[in-house]
Design a protein around this motif. Structure first.
Motif, mmCIF file in Angstrom:
data_model
loop_
_atom_site.group_PDB
_atom_site.id
_atom_site.type_symbol
_atom_site.label_atom_id
_atom_site.label_comp_id
_atom_site.label_asym_id
_atom_site.label_seq_id
_atom_site.Cartn_x
_atom_site.Cartn_y
_atom_site.Cartn_z
ATOM 1 N N ALA A 115 0.724 -1.124 0.126
ATOM 2 C CA ALA A 115 -0.016 0.149 -0.033
ATOM 3 C C ALA A 115 1.044 1.325 -0.043
ATOM 4 O O ALA A 115 0.422 2.371 -0.698
ATOM 5 C CB ALA A 115 -1.109 0.083 1.146
ATOM 6 N N HIS A 116 1.820 1.221 0.543
ATOM 7 C CA HIS A 116 2.825 2.357 0.651
ATOM 8 C C HIS A 116 4.079 2.330 -0.486
ATOM 9 O O HIS A 116 4.310 3.421 -0.984
ATOM 10 C CB HIS A 116 3.839 2.446 2.095
ATOM 11 C CG HIS A 116 2.414 2.458 3.252
ATOM 12 N ND1 HIS A 116 1.666 3.299 3.506
ATOM 13 C CD2 HIS A 116 2.373 1.468 4.071
ATOM 14 C CE1 HIS A 116 0.960 3.127 4.451
ATOM 15 N NE2 HIS A 116 1.213 1.982 4.930
ATOM 16 N N ILE A 117 4.445 1.199 -0.767
ATOM 17 C CA ILE A 117 5.281 1.128 -1.968
ATOM 18 C C ILE A 117 4.715 1.601 -3.183
ATOM 19 O O ILE A 117 5.358 2.257 -4.078
ATOM 20 C CB ILE A 117 6.024 -0.338 -2.123
ATOM 21 C CG1 ILE A 117 6.832 -0.672 -0.735
ATOM 22 C CG2 ILE A 117 6.629 -0.704 -3.355
ATOM 23 C CD1 ILE A 117 6.919 -2.125 -0.608
ATOM 24 N N HIS A 118 3.572 1.197 -3.417
ATOM 25 C CA HIS A 118 2.845 1.449 -4.802
ATOM 26 C C HIS A 118 1.932 2.739 -4.665
ATOM 27 O O HIS A 118 1.392 3.378 -5.630
ATOM 28 C CB HIS A 118 2.044 0.283 -5.270
ATOM 29 C CG HIS A 118 2.899 -0.987 -5.756
ATOM 30 N ND1 HIS A 118 3.951 -1.043 -6.170
ATOM 31 C CD2 HIS A 118 2.714 -2.204 -4.900
ATOM 32 C CE1 HIS A 118 4.432 -2.063 -6.362
ATOM 33 N NE2 HIS A 118 3.782 -2.915 -5.395
ATOM 34 N N GLY A 119 1.985 3.233 -3.509
ATOM 35 C CA GLY A 119 0.607 4.276 -3.086
ATOM 36 C C GLY A 119 1.413 5.462 -3.245
ATOM 37 O O GLY A 119 1.094 6.484 -2.394
ATOM 38 N N GLN A 120 2.515 6.009 -3.901
ATOM 39 C CA GLN A 120 3.037 7.363 -3.826
ATOM 40 C C GLN A 120 2.358 8.461 -4.644
ATOM 41 O O GLN A 120 2.820 8.816 -5.785
ATOM 42 C CB GLN A 120 4.490 7.086 -4.497
ATOM 43 C CG GLN A 120 5.510 6.048 -3.647
ATOM 44 C CD GLN A 120 5.511 6.422 -2.313
ATOM 45 O OE1 GLN A 120 6.094 7.444 -1.868
ATOM 46 N NE2 GLN A 120 5.181 5.532 -1.109
ATOM 47 N N ASP A 121 1.303 8.661 -4.142
ATOM 48 C CA ASP A 121 0.299 9.523 -5.121
ATOM 49 C C ASP A 121 -0.181 10.729 -4.158
ATOM 50 O O ASP A 121 -1.356 11.293 -4.401
ATOM 51 C CB ASP A 121 -0.875 8.724 -5.506
ATOM 52 C CG ASP A 121 -1.604 8.094 -4.462
ATOM 53 O OD1 ASP A 121 -1.382 8.216 -3.250
ATOM 54 O OD2 ASP A 121 -2.778 7.286 -4.742
ATOM 55 N N GLY A 122 0.658 11.113 -3.011
ATOM 56 C CA GLY A 122 0.038 12.174 -2.166
ATOM 57 C C GLY A 122 -0.846 11.871 -1.404
ATOM 58 O O GLY A 122 -1.342 12.810 -0.580
ATOM 59 N N VAL A 123 -1.381 10.584 -1.047
ATOM 60 C CA VAL A 123 -2.595 10.194 -0.200
ATOM 61 C C VAL A 123 -1.714 9.674 1.036
ATOM 62 O O VAL A 123 -0.811 8.690 0.908
ATOM 63 C CB VAL A 123 -3.424 9.084 -0.714
ATOM 64 C CG1 VAL A 123 -4.542 8.897 0.236
ATOM 65 C CG2 VAL A 123 -3.961 9.643 -1.930
ATOM 66 N N TRP A 124 -2.153 10.397 2.172
ATOM 67 C CA TRP A 124 -1.511 9.842 3.489
ATOM 68 C C TRP A 124 -2.063 8.799 4.160
ATOM 69 O O TRP A 124 -3.218 8.921 4.613
ATOM 70 C CB TRP A 124 -1.531 11.082 4.354
ATOM 71 C CG TRP A 124 -0.675 10.933 5.760
ATOM 72 C CD1 TRP A 124 -1.214 10.724 7.044
ATOM 73 C CD2 TRP A 124 0.718 11.090 5.802
ATOM 74 N NE1 TRP A 124 -0.243 10.364 7.958
ATOM 75 C CE2 TRP A 124 0.804 10.674 7.300
ATOM 76 C CE3 TRP A 124 1.551 11.339 5.196
ATOM 77 C CZ2 TRP A 124 2.124 10.789 7.904
ATOM 78 C CZ3 TRP A 124 3.201 11.668 5.634
ATOM 79 C CH2 TRP A 124 3.171 11.220 6.977
ATOM 80 N N ARG A 125 -1.732 7.732 3.883
ATOM 81 C CA ARG A 125 -2.470 6.377 4.451
ATOM 82 C C ARG A 125 -2.099 5.720 5.567
ATOM 83 O O ARG A 125 -1.361 4.957 5.814
ATOM 84 C CB ARG A 125 -2.135 5.337 3.297
ATOM 85 C CG ARG A 125 -2.692 5.440 1.741
ATOM 86 C CD ARG A 125 -2.453 4.376 1.096
ATOM 87 N NE ARG A 125 -2.990 4.505 -0.443
ATOM 88 C CZ ARG A 125 -2.731 5.482 -1.313
ATOM 89 N NH1 ARG A 125 -1.459 6.120 -0.974
ATOM 90 N NH2 ARG A 125 -3.220 5.351 -2.526
ATOM 91 N N ALA A 126 -2.454 6.803 6.620
ATOM 92 C CA ALA A 126 -2.300 6.301 8.077
ATOM 93 C C ALA A 126 -3.420 5.453 8.680
ATOM 94 O O ALA A 126 -4.666 5.467 8.024
ATOM 95 C CB ALA A 126 -1.925 7.640 8.817
ATOM 96 N N GLY A 127 -3.262 5.109 9.872
ATOM 97 C CA GLY A 127 -4.411 4.151 10.532
ATOM 98 C C GLY A 127 -4.486 2.950 10.105
ATOM 99 O O GLY A 127 -5.476 2.304 10.879
ATOM 100 N N ILE A 128 -3.840 2.122 9.536
ATOM 101 C CA ILE A 128 -3.983 0.827 9.017
ATOM 102 C C ILE A 128 -2.732 0.002 9.936
ATOM 103 O O ILE A 128 -1.524 0.526 9.610
ATOM 104 C CB ILE A 128 -3.689 0.306 7.668
ATOM 105 C CG1 ILE A 128 -4.762 1.584 6.870
ATOM 106 C CG2 ILE A 128 -3.800 -0.937 7.240
ATOM 107 C CD1 ILE A 128 -4.758 1.277 5.229
ATOM 108 N N VAL A 129 -3.130 -0.727 10.863
ATOM 109 C CA VAL A 129 -2.404 -1.297 11.770
ATOM 110 C C VAL A 129 -2.212 -2.598 11.525
ATOM 111 O O VAL A 129 -3.240 -3.336 11.944
ATOM 112 C CB VAL A 129 -2.426 -0.863 13.080
ATOM 113 C CG1 VAL A 129 -1.493 -1.536 14.047
ATOM 114 C CG2 VAL A 129 -2.551 0.652 13.266
ATOM 115 N N PRO A 130 -1.190 -3.392 11.097
ATOM 116 C CA PRO A 130 -1.362 -4.764 10.995
ATOM 117 C C PRO A 130 -1.216 -5.495 12.280
ATOM 118 O O PRO A 130 -0.686 -4.758 13.436
ATOM 119 C CB PRO A 130 0.018 -5.069 10.346
ATOM 120 C CG PRO A 130 0.992 -4.221 10.708
ATOM 121 C CD PRO A 130 0.027 -2.734 10.661
#
Length: 311
Positions: A115-130
């Motif tokens: 999600a973070h490696i491919h999601g370099q689009d300016g969206v801050w994807r926080a709050g997903i905790v494995p």
């Protein structure tokens, strides 16, 4: 001194020759004959690759053992002309490489790194905790040298590790099962499954429509074992339905994987080109020479293949 025929492709000879000679010298076999050409009636050992020049073992009347360069023996075990003992490659370098690949991809999916490696689009994807590793169940199907090594490493990282094999095995810190009922039990709780079974008629399509349906929804599959372990069509259907969340595949029924195969374009599939663990030349050479030393000393060979089981 023994006569050793290196029966693999020429580029392999270039890589292996110096390491084999060094290992032979260390084993007290410096005067052994190591060659790529020999009178078959004078050959004691064949260092063998299935894509090499030897397909008929009948002329090798003095043969003491065939020492496979590959971990897999499915391409030679059924050769009716081979009567001598056949040893598969069980190499500490191969095992360590496989442990690293499996551990890396397990952590990749456990942590949701894509999600973070491919999601370099300016969206801050926080709050997903494995979950912590202790709360994630991972399974290893196949508990030979490679599977056992991977299971132990993942257990050492804190994962809840389960393992399955056709026959009973015991690994410290790992819950193991065997037989058909054991496979179903393992799959029902496995969120990440790694396949490291040999390729035999009994293991073909271990993961099929029925067994895939047992797994928790969104589970991940890693296959660095053999392509025939999975029913490709059933896997694609399970990915499309969401039953399986992702498949990272390193081995295939046809290699290289054809450019038009649906795995290449599927958004939930990662293809790696059979690189999970390459044979390390230096360590593999020592494994081969140890078996030659044992043969010359009258000791039992290591890693012999059971022809009835196919591995």
């Amino acid at each position: 001194m023994p006569n050793i025929l290196f029966a693999a492709r020429p580029e392999r000879w270039t890589l292996y020759e110096p390491h084999l000679r060094e290992a032979l010298a260390e084993a007290g076999l410096a005067h052994a004959v190591l060659t790529t050409e020999a009178d078959p009636s004078e050959v004691d050992y064949i260092v063998y690759a299935p894509n090499g020049p030897v397909t008929d073992f009948t002329p090798y009347t003095r043969l003491k053992a065939v020492l496979n360069l590959w971990a897999g023996v499915e391409d030679v075990v059924g050769n009716d002309t081979l009567k001598a003992p056949l040893a598969r490659m069980v190499d500490y370098g191969l095992t360590e490489g496989m442990v690293e690949w499996v551990t890396g991809h397990t952590l990749r999916h456990h942590l949701g790194m894509d999600a973070h490696i491919h999601g370099q689009d300016g969206v801050w994807r926080a709050g997903i905790v494995p979950p912590l590793a202790r709360d994630r169940t991972v399974a290893i199907l196949g508990l030979g040298a490679l599977g056992s090594g991977c299971a132990a490493a993942l257990a050492g990282l804190g994962f809840h590790v389960t393992g399955w094999s056709r026959t009973p095995k015991q690994i410290e810190g790992v819950r193991t099962e065997h037989g058909p009922d054991g496979l179903q039990d393992i799959l029902k709780s496995a969120e990440i499954v790694t396949l490291l079974l040999p390729d035999t008629p009994a293991t073909e399509n271990t993961l099929n429509a029925d067994t895939l349906s047992l797994m928790p929804r969104g589970a991940v599959i890693l296959n660095p074992g053999r392509g025939a372990l999975i029913d490709d069509d059933a896997l694609l259907a399970a990915l499309d339905s969401g039953g399986i969340g992702h498949a990272t595949l390193d081995t295939f029924r046809i290699e290289p994987l054809p450019a038009d195969h649906p795995f290449w374009a599927h958004p939930k599939v990662t293809v790696t080109p059979h690189i999970a663990s390459e044979t390390r030349v230096e360590s593999a050479a020592r494994v081969i020479v140890e078996n030659i030393r044992r043969g010359e000393a009258g000791q039992p060979f290591l890693h012999l293949v059971d022809r009835t089981l196919g591995y």
